[in-house]
Design an enzyme around this catalytic site. Structure first.
Site, PDB file in Angstrom:
ATOM      1  CD  GLU A  55      25.172 -52.624  22.730  1.00  0.00           C
ATOM      2  OE1 GLU A  55      25.211 -52.593  23.980  1.00  0.00           O
ATOM      3  OE2 GLU A  55      24.789 -51.659  22.044  1.00  0.00           O
ATOM      4  CG  ASP A  66      27.805 -43.956  19.226  1.00  0.00           C
ATOM      5  OD1 ASP A  66      27.591 -44.401  20.360  1.00  0.00           O
ATOM      6  OD2 ASP A  66      27.398 -44.494  18.184  1.00  0.00           O
TER       7      ASP A  66
END
Lengths: 292, 408
Positions: A55, A66
């Site tokens: 990924e 995040d």
């Protein structure tokens, strides 16, 4: 509406791992973090170290979902200067030596919207990408991009969260392909530890609603946590814990110290070892009556 | 062929879109939460007791209606159009932000939420949020860019006095954009008890429509007050735009009165040409940030650029999605004013009218300076004086090279 993608590097990988009765290890790193040279070493080493699916983060200036680790990695990558074309050309290069390992891209919608959803889907497919995760594109807004992805045989991988109740989950499944990514914690990446019993109950419940592979990510920081999740999940995603090794391995001016790539890859080997052997061990333990 | 649309006031659609703009671009963890806010807001709107409670707090706590004031000396000075100020700076807490905070805190209370989070730029929304949290006894956390904390110290202290936990955000440009990122991260991590009280008419649906509804009290009052004062509608409405909540509140009730000219004034900072500005429409492109599609300051790769304005309240690289739509429809004219022009208007208003305006509406006033002299004396302009300038005295002193607080 075009049909969902059912045959790809990603589906083949999940089928193969199912035959071996083990989960996939998905490793997250941000493209060009901390610099293009180390990033290339990582890409070259990850499949051998045991990453079943790679990924890659496409950095964004405002990564709202995040935590501090991935925020920092995005900042580092943006400082080096990384565009969507840079990410795609790295994948394209990788495809010259690594044919089977699926690559999925993770990012936020604005850079793709600016690039052009149709242009992005075509370029990503040409580069050898297999799917994308767009954090801020829930099913309600995803079709604008997703139909271009389907036209190019790319998976759109959707997130399901602890807040996603059973009545909403079918809405996600309507559009999902590749696998469903269960967000194991209420929070941003890298800040909390996942609760194994909660997650396993949710995964079991989702299994009754879909045949798609079920991945688990967010809050998986150690090899033993990864192994625990790998007992019941089809894929285990580790991101911030890998990115933190990069953060610890650079100096104050964000220059990589010697041996950084090796340290990252050693950690991935640990993760892979746990993920690859856990079901085997628990089967042995069950047959000998050892362990709990 | 005439366009089928006969109203500008029916947006957004069921999915929260104003044409191309708006929507719900949030992580899945937040989706159920904003759907819950939407349902709760619809239920509240259908409950007469909610409207009654809001009306009561507007009157007895916020001090509404705010006056419509004929700015006679300003009118004489420009020698053209007749200028009125909508005095929203006289509201409790000193700006229009309380209108929205009252509406949302009553909603949060109905939803059983116990913890309120907010972002703030100039601190006006933070102060208004801290105020209603104190009034209703709810925990309050306000995210504020470290740069804004530095330039808006009086408001930081006010929030502390009101019992709020003000958290400095050091990342990036350390202004409103980062504060909003951090508030969204907090919400994702505290989904069970927390309500996100967004301060402007932006963010994921239903916030742009909901905040607009709460702020539309401004335009509704102007309609009644202007009718009482002049017996007719105004000719031109002018408001400053950061996210655009005071502007949409003034404009929305007038959108279908197409003879009324609507002007939104963005912050041009050091000048649009310099790239150091906060004018998303004049100097940006469509993009997706903070839950909605709208005009954004961004580079060719879709990375968001830092905004610049002397006014912390306008220092944001986006604009509410309904404004983006009204711009494409051509119903509202979006123009801009520089830091320097706003500073000049700030001083002019202080000296001519005895009103120290916030730097935000000073941008609107500076645009009036450009158009008023050329307009006839029966042309009626209303400017939304959406905030008072006490919070800005240090910034202005600094810009003018004066030291405040030196011993005399």
């Amino acid at each position: 509406m075009s049909a969902p993608v059912t045959e790809s590097r990603l589906t083949r990988r999940f089928e193969k791992l199912k035959e071996k009765d083990r989960a996939a290890l998905v490793t997250f790193i941000t493209a060009n973090d901390p610099d293009p040279a180390v990033f290339r070493q990582l890409l070259e080493g990850l499949p051998t170290a045991g990453a079943d699916i790679i990924e890659l983060g496409m950095p964004f200036s405002d990564p709202m979902a995040d935590g501090p680790s991935v925020q920092l990695s995005s900042q580092r990558a943006l400082k080096v200067g990384v565009t969507i074309d840079d990410v795609l050309s790295a994948v394209s290069d990788m495809r010259e030596w690594e044919v089977d390992t699926p690559v999925i891209l993770m990012g936020y919608y604005n850079p793709i919207y600016r690039y052009g959803p149709a242009e992005f889907a075509e370029a990503a497919a040409n580069a050898g990408v297999d799917g994308v995760i767009i954090v801020d594109l829930p099913p309600e807004e995803a079709e604008e991009l997703n139909h271009h992805l389907r036209d190019n045989n790319l998976h759109m991988i959707f997130l399901a969260a602890p807040t996603t109740d059973e009545s909403r989950f079918p809405r996600i499944l309507e559009h999902a392909s590749g696998f469903v990514y269960y967000v194991a914690v209420k929070g941003v990446t890298g800040t909390k530890s996942a609760d194994i019993s909660e997650v396993s109950a949710r995964v079991a419940s989702m299994r009754t609603q879909t045949d798609l592979p079920l991945g688990v990510g967010f809050g998986i920081r150690t090899a033993s946590q990864a192994a625990e999740m790998a007992q019941f999940a089809d894929a285990v995603v580790v991101g911030s814990a890998i990115v933190d090794i990069i953060t610890d391995g650079i100096d104050s001016e964000w220059r990589a110290q010697p041996g950084l790539a090796t340290r990252v890859l050693d950690f991935v080997k640990d993760l892979a070892n746990g993920v690859q052997t856990v079901r085997l061990e628990s089967a042995e333990n069950a047959s000998t009556g050892v362990g709990a | 062929m005439a366009e089928a649309r006969n109203t500008y006031r029916d947006g957004p659609d069921d999915l929260g879109h104003f044409g191309l703009f708006g929507g719900r671009y949030v992580a899945e963890t937040l989706m159920p939460l904003i759907l819950e806010v939407e349902q709760a807001y619809e239920a509240a709107c259908a409950d007469p007791s909610y409207a009654k409670e809001l009306e009561s707090f507007r009157t007895t706590y916020a001090g509404r209606p705010s006056p419509l004031y004929f700015a006679e000396r300003m009118t004489d000075h420009f020698g053209g159009a007749k200028i009125y100020f909508k005095r929203d700076e006289l509201n409790h807490t000193g700006s229009h932000k309380i209108n929205n905070c009252l509406g949302q805190i009553l909603l949060a209370k109905r939803m059983g939420k116990t913890r309120i989070i907010a972002e703030t730029g100039a601190g006006q929304h933070g102060v208004a949020t801290a105020t209603v949290c104190a009034r209703f006894g709810l925990e309050c956390v306000v995210y504020m860019g470290a740069k804004d904390i530095e330039r808006q110290k009086p408001n930081v202290f006010r929030m502390n006095l009101l019992g709020a936990d003000v958290r400095a955000v050091e990342k990036g440009s350390a202004t409103l954009k980062e504060a909003m990122n951090e508030a969204l991260r907090d919400w994702v991590a505290n989904v069970d008890d927390t309500y996100y009280l967004i301060g402007t008419a932006a963010g994921p649906h239903p916030y742009p429509a909901m905040v607009r509804d709460f702020q539309s009290v401004i335009g509704d009052e102007v309609k009644v007050q202007m009718d009482a004062a002049e017996g007719r509608l105004p000719d031109t409405l002018v408001a400053c735009i950061g996210g655009g909540s005071n502007a949409i509140g003034l404009f929305h009730p007038f959108l279908d009165d197409t003879d009324v000219r609507l002007i939104g004034v963005e912050a041009a900072g050091n000048g649009i040409d310099t790239g150091e500005h906060a004018a998303s429409i004049s100097g940006g492109n469509p993009g997706v940030l903070h839950g909605n599609r709208t005009f954004l300051l961004q580079d060719d790769g879709g990375q968001i650029r830092d905004a610049h304005s002397i006014s912390a309240g306008l220092d944001y690289p986006g604009i509410g999605p309904e404004h983006a739509w009204l711009h494409l429809k051509g119903r509202v004219d979006y123009v801009s004013a520089t830091d320097e022009e706003a500073l000049t208007a700030f001083q002019l208003c202080s000296r001519l009218e005895g009103i120290i305006p916030a730097l935000e509406p000073s941008h609107a006033l500076s645009y009036i300076e450009k158009i008023a002299p050329e307009l006839p004396s029966d042309h009626l302009i209303v400017m939304n004086l959406c905030g008072r300038g006490d919070k800005d005295v240090f910034t202005v002193a600094d810009a003018l090279g004066t030291e405040v607080g030196a011993e005399t």
